[in-house]
Motif scaffolding. Structure first.
Motif, PDB file in Angstrom:
ATOM      1  N   LEU B  87      52.402  25.430  16.868  1.00  0.00           N
ATOM      2  CA  LEU B  87      51.894  24.503  17.887  1.00  0.00           C
ATOM      3  C   LEU B  87      50.385  24.661  18.034  1.00  0.00           C
ATOM      4  CD1 LEU B  87      54.341  24.889  20.955  1.00  0.00           C
ATOM      5  CD2 LEU B  87      54.606  23.408  18.954  1.00  0.00           C
ATOM      6  N   THR B  88      49.726  23.560  18.438  1.00  0.00           N
ATOM      7  CA  THR B  88      48.370  23.667  18.979  1.00  0.00           C
ATOM      8  C   THR B  88      48.448  23.330  20.457  1.00  0.00           C
ATOM      9  OG1 THR B  88      47.791  21.328  18.650  1.00  0.00           O
ATOM     10  CG2 THR B  88      47.333  22.845  16.821  1.00  0.00           C
ATOM     11  N   CYS B  89      47.415  23.703  21.185  1.00  0.00           N
ATOM     12  CA  CYS B  89      47.462  23.531  22.622  1.00  0.00           C
ATOM     13  C   CYS B  89      46.082  23.154  23.146  1.00  0.00           C
ATOM     14  CB  CYS B  89      47.930  24.864  23.203  1.00  0.00           C
ATOM     15  SG  CYS B  89      47.716  24.955  24.935  1.00  0.00           S
ATOM     16  N   GLY B  90      45.960  21.980  23.743  1.00  0.00           N
ATOM     17  CA  GLY B  90      44.691  21.538  24.335  1.00  0.00           C
ATOM     18  C   GLY B  90      44.807  21.471  25.848  1.00  0.00           C
ATOM     19  N   PHE B  91      44.010  22.282  26.521  1.00  0.00           N
ATOM     20  CA  PHE B  91      44.001  22.274  27.992  1.00  0.00           C
ATOM     21  C   PHE B  91      42.873  21.389  28.512  1.00  0.00           C
ATOM     22  CE2 PHE B  91      46.262  26.287  27.491  1.00  0.00           C
ATOM     23  CZ  PHE B  91      47.123  26.295  28.571  1.00  0.00           C
ATOM     24  N   ILE B  92      43.201  20.511  29.449  1.00  0.00           N
ATOM     25  CA  ILE B  92      42.157  19.858  30.237  1.00  0.00           C
ATOM     26  C   ILE B  92      42.351  20.348  31.664  1.00  0.00           C
ATOM     27  CG2 ILE B  92      41.206  17.670  31.072  1.00  0.00           C
ATOM     28  CD1 ILE B  92      42.189  16.363  28.496  1.00  0.00           C
ATOM     29  N   LEU B  93      41.373  21.121  32.140  1.00  0.00           N
ATOM     30  CA  LEU B  93      41.463  21.739  33.473  1.00  0.00           C
ATOM     31  C   LEU B  93      40.542  21.019  34.434  1.00  0.00           C
ATOM     32  CD1 LEU B  93      41.098  25.465  32.281  1.00  0.00           C
ATOM     33  CD2 LEU B  93      43.231  24.188  32.669  1.00  0.00           C
ATOM     34  N   GLU B  94      41.056  20.714  35.606  1.00  0.00           N
ATOM     35  CA  GLU B  94      40.171  20.176  36.635  1.00  0.00           C
ATOM     36  C   GLU B  94      39.456  21.330  37.316  1.00  0.00           C
ATOM     37  OE1 GLU B  94      42.479  15.996  37.787  1.00  0.00           O
ATOM     38  OE2 GLU B  94      42.280  17.549  39.310  1.00  0.00           O
ATOM     39  N   GLU B  95      38.195  21.094  37.650  1.00  0.00           N
ATOM     40  CA  GLU B  95      37.431  22.064  38.428  1.00  0.00           C
ATOM     41  C   GLU B  95      38.233  22.475  39.654  1.00  0.00           C
ATOM     42  OE1 GLU B  95      32.707  22.067  39.181  1.00  0.00           O
ATOM     43  OE2 GLU B  95      33.736  20.176  39.490  1.00  0.00           O
ATOM     44  N   GLY B  96      38.158  23.723  40.033  1.00  0.00           N
ATOM     45  CA  GLY B  96      38.859  24.161  41.236  1.00  0.00           C
ATOM     46  C   GLY B  96      40.222  24.763  40.939  1.00  0.00           C
ATOM     47  N   THR B  97      40.701  24.624  39.693  1.00  0.00           N
ATOM     48  CA  THR B  97      41.962  25.274  39.330  1.00  0.00           C
ATOM     49  C   THR B  97      41.777  26.782  39.429  1.00  0.00           C
ATOM     50  OG1 THR B  97      42.344  23.513  37.717  1.00  0.00           O
ATOM     51  CG2 THR B  97      43.708  25.473  37.503  1.00  0.00           C
ATOM     52  N   GLU B  98      42.732  27.455  40.062  1.00  0.00           N
ATOM     53  CA  GLU B  98      42.671  28.919  40.122  1.00  0.00           C
ATOM     54  C   GLU B  98      42.883  29.486  38.713  1.00  0.00           C
ATOM     55  OE1 GLU B  98      42.040  30.903  42.615  1.00  0.00           O
ATOM     56  OE2 GLU B  98      42.150  29.499  44.313  1.00  0.00           O
ATOM     57  N   ILE B  99      42.078  30.440  38.329  1.00  0.00           N
ATOM     58  CA  ILE B  99      42.241  31.057  37.002  1.00  0.00           C
ATOM     59  C   ILE B  99      43.615  31.714  36.918  1.00  0.00           C
ATOM     60  CG2 ILE B  99      41.360  32.903  35.491  1.00  0.00           C
ATOM     61  CD1 ILE B  99      38.586  31.967  36.179  1.00  0.00           C
ATOM     62  N   GLU B 100      44.094  32.208  38.042  1.00  0.00           N
ATOM     63  CA  GLU B 100      45.445  32.789  38.114  1.00  0.00           C
ATOM     64  C   GLU B 100      46.510  31.751  37.717  1.00  0.00           C
ATOM     65  OE1 GLU B 100      46.053  34.424  42.051  1.00  0.00           O
ATOM     66  OE2 GLU B 100      48.158  34.805  41.507  1.00  0.00           O
ATOM     67  N   THR B 101      46.289  30.501  38.127  1.00  0.00           N
ATOM     68  CA  THR B 101      47.227  29.423  37.772  1.00  0.00           C
ATOM     69  C   THR B 101      47.223  29.192  36.264  1.00  0.00           C
ATOM     70  OG1 THR B 101      46.814  28.363  39.897  1.00  0.00           O
ATOM     71  CG2 THR B 101      47.792  26.992  38.189  1.00  0.00           C
ATOM     72  N   VAL B 102      46.030  29.180  35.677  1.00  0.00           N
ATOM     73  CA  VAL B 102      45.917  28.996  34.219  1.00  0.00           C
ATOM     74  C   VAL B 102      46.674  30.120  33.513  1.00  0.00           C
ATOM     75  CG1 VAL B 102      44.341  28.779  32.255  1.00  0.00           C
ATOM     76  CG2 VAL B 102      43.663  27.880  34.496  1.00  0.00           C
ATOM     77  N   GLU B 103      46.514  31.331  34.029  1.00  0.00           N
ATOM     78  CA  GLU B 103      47.189  32.468  33.396  1.00  0.00           C
ATOM     79  C   GLU B 103      48.707  32.368  33.541  1.00  0.00           C
ATOM     80  OE1 GLU B 103      45.607  36.403  34.007  1.00  0.00           O
ATOM     81  OE2 GLU B 103      46.851  37.050  32.309  1.00  0.00           O
ATOM     82  N   ARG B 104      49.162  31.933  34.705  1.00  0.00           N
ATOM     83  CA  ARG B 104      50.608  31.780  34.928  1.00  0.00           C
ATOM     84  C   ARG B 104      51.192  30.756  33.940  1.00  0.00           C
ATOM     85  NH1 ARG B 104      52.732  29.752  40.714  1.00  0.00           N
ATOM     86  NH2 ARG B 104      54.920  29.637  40.062  1.00  0.00           N
TER      87      ARG B 104
END
Lengths: 325, 325
Positions: B87-104
């Protein structure tokens, strides 16, 4: 007509969007089957990559988000010594996007894919709330034509070539946003032609990378981070147009940290430097190519300045220009 | 700590995000090289697909956007008779996302990838303005293990199997959004186990499709649209839990148009129907499988209702439930 949530439902409207726009422009026998996945025949080693595109504005002098989404992934494959073959394309559309805008982007992607000789073989569309924004992810598969292209292959004595003028995509996007009138156009382009010239001329390329987010400075630091070498470049050798120089002077920008979207560096054995330069220059998107420096011992990136001083070049801290690609 | 624009710069913060979260969780020798593309050895025919995920809320009973992003693409590959590999994986993150959420999310993707036996070999991260939303695109490559799986292979007399209960993902997301307390959990799961059972048992599967956006009704209509056959199903044969029946009764929903994320239909030769059913039921995610109908002559999708009437089943018009995957 505008996109609304039902275009992301998976039902009738999604199907209409696929048939009326995507199949019409991306038209090829693999995509047209509309199965859950494309079925491809590939052989041997492949390169596989992904990139998302969130550039704003979506349309700018020299390109648009669609052209960027094709060229960006095509270039990532090319940089691994691969001939790009197939792309996938995932659209995330904000509600309120004009369907005409989606079609204009799809047309542009189709044009770029034709030039880069790749087929868009699978796709997906989602709709989110918003104000008419468009985000595109592309992934790509290429067939490896040159083995062992890797940052770890860089060796002391290698020459570093840059395929053309720095800063153009960055300056074009910034001009659009600030409403500055000038002739600066994005350099967004597929770079596979340069790889093909290298292959034809027997250049034993050690490493290639396209100059995008983070700029030349960040790439050169990646070389020192991932190999056991240093990098030395010469300021006087950097190809920068007078327009970009003027733009940077006025706005206090450093071309070393500005993004391009149709430029690459190549690291080649020192004795092949001139031949590689000729190969680059004979390619459509390499006319202003230059030998800009060399791989050295040590672990730092330095630049001999115009005034014969030595400047240490660091990686980009903070944000150069948000949503540049 | 929250995501800000500099995490999408391509510079230091992007690099920190990659090292501290993505490499930590997705850890494999291909991704760890951090080149412009992954280099893979593949042989013969491959399946290749892409999907974007915009589900809201990002976390729900039974799954989250990360698990969905892995299972969705794994299932698209599986439905073509392919064993998912990369798989490949492309993240589009909105500003303000908790880094903890990204890790989860990354942790959840890693867990799902492990279960589905796929490697995440390339990735990309972009940051946009917003209020903490996360969008994920995955693309995937699988090796074709069963040739000729295609909607065009459906034949009159074939049996249609459904791997389990309808409506669960849809009802779980809807319950989260409406704050309804119940025990309904998303069925999000990888379905490659069922394909493996089919291969082991010598089932000559003609067509498979996972039941997602648009629901079972939309898929059945795709069969009649793309083959020269009709479809007949029996209402009494549809596996639907009592909880989902109750949920649908109260809210006026039709399970035929509700999305699952861990269910599939399989179209197999009529004489292999019972054997295929056993194979499905012996798989972890196929315990409630049922034979729900057959491929007929004609061009319509009909359902014999509980009251022995005949109902014509149409494709989904409008929007079932926005941002369900």
């Amino acid at each position: 007509m505008k996109i609304n949530m039902s275009y992301g439902s998976g039902g009738v409207q999604t199907s209409n969007l696929i048939h009326d726009i995507f199949l019409k422009h991306f038209n090829n026998s693999i995509l047209n089957r509309l199965e859950d996945s494309a079925v491809l025949n590939v052989s041997g080693k492949i390169a596989y990559t992904t990139d998302s595109f969130v550039v704003t504005p979506m349309f700018f002098k020299g390109g648009d988000i669609g052209k960027l989404a094709v060229c960006g992934t095509v270039n990532d494959l090319t940089m691994m010594g691969a001939i790009p073959k197939y792309l996938t394309c995932g659209f995330i559309l904000e509600e309120g996007t004009e369907i005409e805008t989606v079609e204009r982007i799809a047309e542009s992607m189709a044009r770029a894919a034709k030039e880069a000789k790749v087929k868009i073989v699978a796709g997906d569309t989602k709709v989110i709330e918003g104000k008419g924004g468009v985000y595109i992810n592309t992934s790509g598969i290429g067939e490896i034509a040159v083995n062992g292209v890797s940052v770890s292959a860089c060796k002391e004595g290698d020459a570093i070539l840059l395929s053309g003028n720095l800063g153009e995509h960055h300056a074009a996007i910034m001009s659009e946003r600030m409403g500055i009138q000038n002739e600066i156009s994005s350099d967004c382009a597929p770079l596979t032609g340069i790889l093909n010239k290298f292959i034809k001329e027997g250049i034993k390329v050690h490493f290639m990378r396209d100059v995008t987010r983070g700029g030349l400075a960040t790439i050169l630091n990646e070389i020192t981070d991932s190999s056991n070498c240093g990098v030395e470049i010469e300021e006087t050798a950097l190809p920068i147009s007078n327009e970009i120089r003027g733009f940077c002077d006025i706005l206090g920008l450093d071309p070393l940290y500005m993004a391009n979207e149709g430029k690459m560096i190549a690291v080649v054995p020192g004795k092949q430097a001139e031949k590689a330069l000729e190969a680059m220059r004979s390619s459509v998107y390499g006319k202003n190519a230059a030998i800009i420096g060399r791989i050295t011992e040590g672990k730092s990136v330095t630049m001999k300045t115009t005034l014969q001083g030595t400047r240490r070049i660091d990686v980009l801290y903070g944000e150069g220009l948000p949503r540049i690609c």
